[in-house]
Enzyme design. Structure first.
Site, PDB file in Angstrom:
ATOM      1  N   HIS A   1       0.836  -1.209   0.000  1.00  0.00           N
ATOM      2  CA  HIS A   1       0.000   0.000   0.000  1.00  0.00           C
ATOM      3  C   HIS A   1       0.865   1.251   0.000  1.00  0.00           C
ATOM      4  O   HIS A   1       1.861   1.345   0.722  1.00  0.00           O
ATOM      5  CB  HIS A   1      -0.907   0.009   1.228  1.00  0.00           C
ATOM      6  CG  HIS A   1      -1.711   1.265   1.390  1.00  0.00           C
ATOM      7  ND1 HIS A   1      -2.638   1.686   0.465  1.00  0.00           N
ATOM      8  CD2 HIS A   1      -1.706   2.213   2.371  1.00  0.00           C
ATOM      9  CE1 HIS A   1      -3.185   2.814   0.868  1.00  0.00           C
ATOM     10  NE2 HIS A   1      -2.631   3.161   2.020  1.00  0.00           N
ATOM     11  N   SER A   2       0.509   2.230  -0.832  1.00  0.00           N
ATOM     12  CA  SER A   2       1.097   3.561  -0.817  1.00  0.00           C
ATOM     13  C   SER A   2       2.619   3.518  -0.921  1.00  0.00           C
ATOM     14  O   SER A   2       3.171   3.067  -1.917  1.00  0.00           O
ATOM     15  CB  SER A   2       0.640   4.296   0.458  1.00  0.00           C
ATOM     16  OG  SER A   2       0.972   5.655   0.416  1.00  0.00           O
TER      17      SER A   2
END
Length: 420
Positions: free
Chosen positions: A289-290
């Protein structure tokens, strides 16, 4: 047309008016200074400020998670309220941060008790004196011969097992933690590794410096010098007041980096070298994620052959990686196009193709415009993507087993060779 005498008179009039205006501005400035001098900012800052001491447990905070995994007040049943004290943003922020630390420990407990994960200390050869980090492993993370799932969150305050603290506090545990991913992965026969890329240093308080004694007043100090000195003192008070109005730490601290884990990128590289590369699984799957996506691309730049050899598929969620800024090679870009998908924040329905920004992994809508929700909203799609990638990979290996060397067949177990 104006004559020369008229022009001269108007010029003198303009100069006179400018002088009067300047005098008025100077008088206003003097009056403002006089007003500020009457206000004791130090006392103003202390007025009505509650102590910055907060509960140490959820029970003391009078909050608990209900059966739906929502954080609720134990008396009123209401959701968490950030602005508990009006006009005291700094105090409210410190209270929120204190609750966040309790949430972090609560999630650790869930990983250990609900998910039966084991905490493993990093570095593996850590001494008693040095700072340490840790990751969580399922019982079969190193021994599962088939599949291994590696979970990497973004940067910031989140720690092992969390996608977003904000979601845990304001929405529920399912959307904000990695627990649903862990539970489903174990049900589908994966071993699981939960990384902790933001645990990079030990923060300790720096000893306070002794306050120097004020210099004695000099009676014959020039007025202009005294005025500059007063201006500096007023600025210091204003600056200090602004710091009070905004979140800040009370004391000065220093950070002692954790060896070989002092950044998210270092942490992922360390976990890859000491755990993932030594795991028995034929197929490794990654959810990043991210900032986790950026760390993964950085890992590929340093361990390209190993990653291609071990990883079956990568699911990114609103990744912030950039193949151009990170100087990813053409071969890395091509591999990402084939083996990676990035579910991004978008108003489009879930799984709708989104226009690619760079020539790397295809982008799909996560069905939400909220960055922190992208992992949870794409939850089912990610596991479907993994299942399809595994099935496709198995078919390819079966068809080519007698003609070419495949991704799994040419891998030597516990390969320690690095690409750099």
């Amino acid at each position: 047309m104006l004559t020369r005498p008229c022009t001269f008179i108007l010029f003198n009039l303009w100069i006179t008016m400018a002088q009067i205006s300047g005098q008025e501005d100077k008088e206003k400035t003097t009056a403002l200074k006089d007003l500020l001098s009457r206000i004791d900012l130090d006392e103003l800052m202390k007025k009505d400020e509650p102590p910055l001491t907060f509960p140490k447990t959820l029970e003391e905070f009078e909050y608990a998670f209900n059966e739906q995994g929502q954080l609720r007040h134990t008396t009123t049943g209401e959701a968490f309220v950030f602005n508990a004290r009006e006009d005291l943003h700094r105090w409210n922020q410190k209270r929120y941060e204190a609750l966040g630390e309790i949430i972090t420990q609560y999630v650790y407990e869930l990983l250990e008790k609900k998910c039966n994960m084991t905490k493993v200390i990093l570095p593996v050869d850590v001494t008693e004196e040095e700072p340490r980090s840790f990751i969580y492993l399922s019982a079969d993370a190193m021994s599962n011969p088939a599949k291994l799932l590696v979970l990497i969150q973004g940067d910031g305050v989140v720690r092992a097992g969390q996608w977003a603290r904000r979601l845990i506090i304001n929405q529920d545990l399912d959307s904000g933690t990695q627990i649903p991913f862990i539970t489903r992965a174990k049900e589908e026969g994966y071993g699981v590794m939960v990384l902790n890329p933001n645990e990079n240093h030990l923060e300790v308080e720096r000893p306070a410096k002794p306050t120097p004694l004020p210099s004695p007043e000099v009676s014959d100090e020039p007025a202009e010098k005294r005025e500059r000195k007063d201006d500096r003192e007023s600025k210091k008070k204003r600056d200090f007041y602004e710091k009070y109005r905004n979140p800040q730490k009370e004391g000065e601290t220093e950070q002692i980096p954790i060896r070989e884990n002092s950044s998210p990128e270092e942490h992922l590289l360390y976990v890859w070298d000491h755990f993932v590369s030594n795991a028995a699984a034929r197929n490794v799957f990654i959810v990043a994620h991210s900032y986790g996506g950026l760390s993964l691309v950085e890992l590929m730049s340093q361990r390209e052959a190993q990653v291609k050899n071990r990883v079956c598929a990568v699911a990114m969620t609103d990744s912030v990686h950039n193949i151009w800024h990170q100087d990813a090679s053409k071969s890395i870009q091509e591999w990402l196009q084939q083996h990676c998908r990035n579910w991004v924040s978008s108003p489009e329905p879930l799984d709708t193709p989104v226009e690619p920004m760079l020539p790397d992994c295809p982008r799909l809508s996560a069905g939400t415009e909220r960055h922190e929700l992208t992992s949870w909203r794409s939850f089912n799609s990610i596991f479907q993507f993994f299942s399809k990638a595994l099935h496709t990979g198995d078919e390819y290996e079966e068809e080519s087993s007698n003609t070419v060397t495949t991704r799994s067949s040419h891998r030597t177990k516990h390969d320690h060779n690095h690409d750099d």
